[in-house]
Design a protein around this motif. Structure first.
Motif, PDB file in Angstrom:
ATOM      1  N   LEU A  92     -36.795  11.808   2.038  1.00 25.80           N
ATOM      2  CA  LEU A  92     -38.055  11.187   1.979  1.00 25.80           C
ATOM      3  C   LEU A  92     -38.551  10.424   3.390  1.00 25.80           C
ATOM      4  CD1 LEU A  92     -40.981  10.995   0.785  1.00 25.80           C
ATOM      5  CD2 LEU A  92     -40.243   8.889  -0.493  1.00 25.80           C
ATOM      6  N   VAL A  93     -37.635   9.771   3.671  1.00 27.12           N
ATOM      7  CA  VAL A  93     -37.630   8.738   5.146  1.00 27.12           C
ATOM      8  C   VAL A  93     -37.785   9.764   6.442  1.00 27.12           C
ATOM      9  CG1 VAL A  93     -36.426   7.364   6.641  1.00 27.12           C
ATOM     10  CG2 VAL A  93     -36.774   6.678   4.136  1.00 27.12           C
ATOM     11  N   GLN A  94     -36.814  10.837   6.405  1.00 31.05           N
ATOM     12  CA  GLN A  94     -37.175  11.731   7.471  1.00 31.05           C
ATOM     13  C   GLN A  94     -38.486  12.487   7.228  1.00 31.05           C
ATOM     14  OE1 GLN A  94     -33.931  14.622   7.292  1.00 31.05           O
ATOM     15  NE2 GLN A  94     -34.790  15.764   9.024  1.00 31.05           N
ATOM     16  N   ILE A  95     -38.966  12.609   6.172  1.00 30.89           N
ATOM     17  CA  ILE A  95     -40.167  13.630   6.248  1.00 30.89           C
ATOM     18  C   ILE A  95     -41.261  12.787   6.558  1.00 30.89           C
ATOM     19  CG2 ILE A  95     -42.084  14.615   4.423  1.00 30.89           C
ATOM     20  CD1 ILE A  95     -39.481  15.564   2.486  1.00 30.89           C
ATOM     21  N   ILE A  96     -41.253  11.410   6.173  1.00 34.38           N
ATOM     22  CA  ILE A  96     -42.367  10.490   6.632  1.00 34.38           C
ATOM     23  C   ILE A  96     -42.281  10.277   8.131  1.00 34.38           C
ATOM     24  CG2 ILE A  96     -43.269   8.038   6.614  1.00 34.38           C
ATOM     25  CD1 ILE A  96     -42.217   7.960   3.672  1.00 34.38           C
ATOM     26  N   ALA A  97     -41.238  10.174   8.573  1.00 36.32           N
ATOM     27  CA  ALA A  97     -40.996   9.990  10.116  1.00 36.32           C
ATOM     28  C   ALA A  97     -41.267  11.172  10.908  1.00 36.32           C
ATOM     29  CB  ALA A  97     -39.491   9.924  10.339  1.00 36.32           C
ATOM     30  N   GLU A  98     -41.364  12.551  10.438  1.00 36.12           N
ATOM     31  CA  GLU A  98     -41.838  13.559  10.855  1.00 36.12           C
ATOM     32  C   GLU A  98     -43.100  13.705  10.748  1.00 36.12           C
ATOM     33  OE1 GLU A  98     -39.833  16.780   8.831  1.00 36.12           O
ATOM     34  OE2 GLU A  98     -37.784  16.400   9.827  1.00 36.12           O
ATOM     35  N   LEU A  99     -43.806  13.443   9.599  1.00 34.88           N
ATOM     36  CA  LEU A  99     -45.307  13.444   9.682  1.00 34.88           C
ATOM     37  C   LEU A  99     -45.868  12.409  10.462  1.00 34.88           C
ATOM     38  CD1 LEU A  99     -47.668  14.018   8.007  1.00 34.88           C
ATOM     39  CD2 LEU A  99     -47.237  12.119   6.494  1.00 34.88           C
ATOM     40  N   GLU A 103     -33.918   2.235  10.414  1.00 33.59           N
ATOM     41  CA  GLU A 103     -34.264   1.756  11.712  1.00 33.59           C
ATOM     42  C   GLU A 103     -34.864   3.293  11.965  1.00 33.59           C
ATOM     43  OE1 GLU A 103     -35.245  -0.206  15.070  1.00 33.59           O
ATOM     44  OE2 GLU A 103     -34.387  -0.907  13.048  1.00 33.59           O
ATOM     45  N   PRO A 104     -34.339   4.158  11.753  1.00 31.50           N
ATOM     46  CA  PRO A 104     -34.961   5.412  12.557  1.00 31.50           C
ATOM     47  C   PRO A 104     -36.510   5.594  12.069  1.00 31.50           C
ATOM     48  CG  PRO A 104     -32.896   6.132  11.721  1.00 31.50           C
ATOM     49  CD  PRO A 104     -33.208   4.656  11.260  1.00 31.50           C
ATOM     50  N   LEU A 105     -36.755   5.209  10.816  1.00 29.89           N
ATOM     51  CA  LEU A 105     -38.222   5.418  10.417  1.00 29.89           C
ATOM     52  C   LEU A 105     -39.156   4.321  10.976  1.00 29.89           C
ATOM     53  CD1 LEU A 105     -40.338   6.283   8.655  1.00 29.89           C
ATOM     54  CD2 LEU A 105     -39.428   5.068   6.914  1.00 29.89           C
ATOM     55  N   VAL A 106     -38.511   3.036  11.223  1.00 31.34           N
ATOM     56  CA  VAL A 106     -39.204   2.189  12.012  1.00 31.34           C
ATOM     57  C   VAL A 106     -39.566   2.660  13.348  1.00 31.34           C
ATOM     58  CG1 VAL A 106     -39.117  -0.163  12.899  1.00 31.34           C
ATOM     59  CG2 VAL A 106     -38.367   0.201  10.418  1.00 31.34           C
ATOM     60  N   ALA A 117     -49.411   3.700   4.607  1.00 31.57           N
ATOM     61  CA  ALA A 117     -48.688   2.751   3.956  1.00 31.57           C
ATOM     62  C   ALA A 117     -47.118   2.924   3.487  1.00 31.57           C
ATOM     63  CB  ALA A 117     -49.157   2.419   2.197  1.00 31.57           C
ATOM     64  N   VAL A 118     -46.328   2.474   4.078  1.00 31.56           N
ATOM     65  CA  VAL A 118     -44.737   2.637   3.974  1.00 31.56           C
ATOM     66  C   VAL A 118     -44.031   1.391   3.910  1.00 31.56           C
ATOM     67  CG1 VAL A 118     -42.867   3.827   5.086  1.00 31.56           C
ATOM     68  CG2 VAL A 118     -45.230   4.788   5.726  1.00 31.56           C
ATOM     69  N   GLY A 119     -43.259   1.465   3.173  1.00 26.38           N
ATOM     70  CA  GLY A 119     -42.683  -0.075   2.587  1.00 26.38           C
ATOM     71  C   GLY A 119     -43.725  -0.945   2.287  1.00 26.38           C
ATOM     72  N   TYR A 120     -44.798  -0.467   1.356  1.00 26.56           N
ATOM     73  CA  TYR A 120     -46.077  -1.223   1.222  1.00 26.56           C
ATOM     74  C   TYR A 120     -46.030  -1.566  -0.273  1.00 26.56           C
ATOM     75  CZ  TYR A 120     -50.629  -2.472   0.256  1.00 26.56           C
ATOM     76  OH  TYR A 120     -51.701  -3.159  -0.065  1.00 26.56           O
ATOM     77  N   GLY A 121     -46.312  -2.975  -0.487  1.00 34.29           N
ATOM     78  CA  GLY A 121     -46.325  -3.395  -1.883  1.00 34.29           C
ATOM     79  C   GLY A 121     -47.584  -4.399  -1.641  1.00 34.29           C
ATOM     80  N   GLY A 122     -48.703  -4.176  -2.536  1.00 31.91           N
ATOM     81  CA  GLY A 122     -49.653  -4.888  -2.739  1.00 31.91           C
ATOM     82  C   GLY A 122     -49.698  -6.694  -2.833  1.00 31.91           C
ATOM     83  N   ARG A 123     -48.678  -6.830  -3.911  1.00 30.20           N
ATOM     84  CA  ARG A 123     -48.433  -8.324  -4.013  1.00 30.20           C
ATOM     85  C   ARG A 123     -47.643  -9.007  -2.505  1.00 30.20           C
ATOM     86  NH1 ARG A 123     -46.068  -7.876  -9.989  1.00 30.20           N
ATOM     87  NH2 ARG A 123     -44.799  -6.165  -9.152  1.00 30.20           N
ATOM     88  N   THR A 124     -46.776  -8.303  -2.228  1.00 31.37           N
ATOM     89  CA  THR A 124     -46.079  -8.755  -0.981  1.00 31.37           C
ATOM     90  C   THR A 124     -47.047  -8.779   0.298  1.00 31.37           C
ATOM     91  OG1 THR A 124     -43.906  -7.391  -1.732  1.00 31.37           O
ATOM     92  CG2 THR A 124     -44.070  -8.033   0.725  1.00 31.37           C
TER      93      THR A 124
END
Length: 261
Positions: free
Chosen positions: A100-107, A130-133, A154-161
């Motif tokens: 999933l991390v790789q797919i998001i980075a490619e997107l 780190e590669p995704l960041v 919204a990646v690494g996202y949390g509403g309360r955070t």
């Protein structure tokens, strides 16, 4: 010459219906900001017999590219895509998470080279690989000056955070300027908190859509969606059709927004 009737297939009828739906929409009644919870990718892959959820996530990412085109073509200004929650980082199997991390980075990379779109990550980078960041930062920097569709990933996202981080930012800024707790209590307002959210400066989403039939927010844009309209689609993420989106917009235009009243 004898006239022959052309059979009206399912695709043709959908195309006609789709065009009619699009023409019926009043641009003045469209939302400026649409938020999308893309859900059902894993179920989609399982139903089709794939041995890995990655097939579903990749199909879902491709669908989100289409979805962004639909929004852009209609003149919508901001779209937020919920791609990876903070909870996913601890609850998903490591192999699925790596895919999933790789797919998001490619997107992110793909979107940063498409049209005149601006890409921004919203979420915490603290636990992201780190590669995704690197990929998200590069996409954001590459598109910073673009004036087209503003895309929040919204990646690494949390509403309360997000709300917690906003409060910490307010306190830190106030302290740096030598303010007292009494002063802070006087100046703390919903507007001030909104300015310190990941989406500070952007309009709140008027419409939040979720695929796969699930009807919950899953810690997504808890503050920003206080007055949002919600629309739930039965289709799994990769199966979302433009017709489904146009119906959501038609439904949104018919609603009388009460803003808590």
């Amino acid at each position: 010459m004898q006239n022959r009737k052309i059979p009206l297939g399912r695709d043709f009828l959908y195309s006609v219906y789709q065009r009619r739906l699009r023409r019926s929409l009043d641009p003045a009644q469209l939302p400026r900001h649409v938020a999308m919870i893309i859900d059902g990718n894993r179920r989609w892959a399982k139903q089709l017999g794939f041995d890995s959820a990655a097939h579903g996530h990749r199909a879902g990412a491709a669908k989100m590219r289409e979805f962004l085109e639909w929004c852009d073509d209609l003149g919508i200004s901001v779209v937020t895509l919920y791609l990876l929650s903070a909870d996913n980082l601890t609850q998903r199997p490591s192999e699925e998470l790596a895919d999933l991390v790789q797919i998001i980075a490619e997107l992110a990379e793909e979107l940063s080279h498409y049209r005149n779109w601006r890409v921004q990550q919203v979420g915490s980078k603290d636990r992201l690989p780190e590669p995704l960041v690197t990929a998200l930062d590069a996409a954001e920097a590459r598109t910073a000056g673009n004036k087209g569709l503003h895309i929040n990933l919204a990646v690494g996202y949390g509403g309360r955070t997000e709300i917690t981080d906003a409060m910490r930012s307010i306190v830190a800024t106030h302290h740096a300027h030598g303010g007292t707790l009494e002063d802070l209590a006087e100046t703390l307002t919903p507007e001030l908190i909104g300015q310190h959210l990941y989406t500070g400066g952007q309009p709140d989403p008027e419409l939040v859509i979720r695929t796969s039939g699930e009807q919950r927010l899953s810690d997504f844009m808890l503050w920003q969606s206080a007055h949002s309209e919600f629309y739930f689609v039965e289709a799994l993420g990769p199966d979302l059709r433009e017709v489904d989106f146009l119906r959501a917009l038609r439904d949104f235009a018919k609603r009388q927004r009460r803003f808590g009243g």
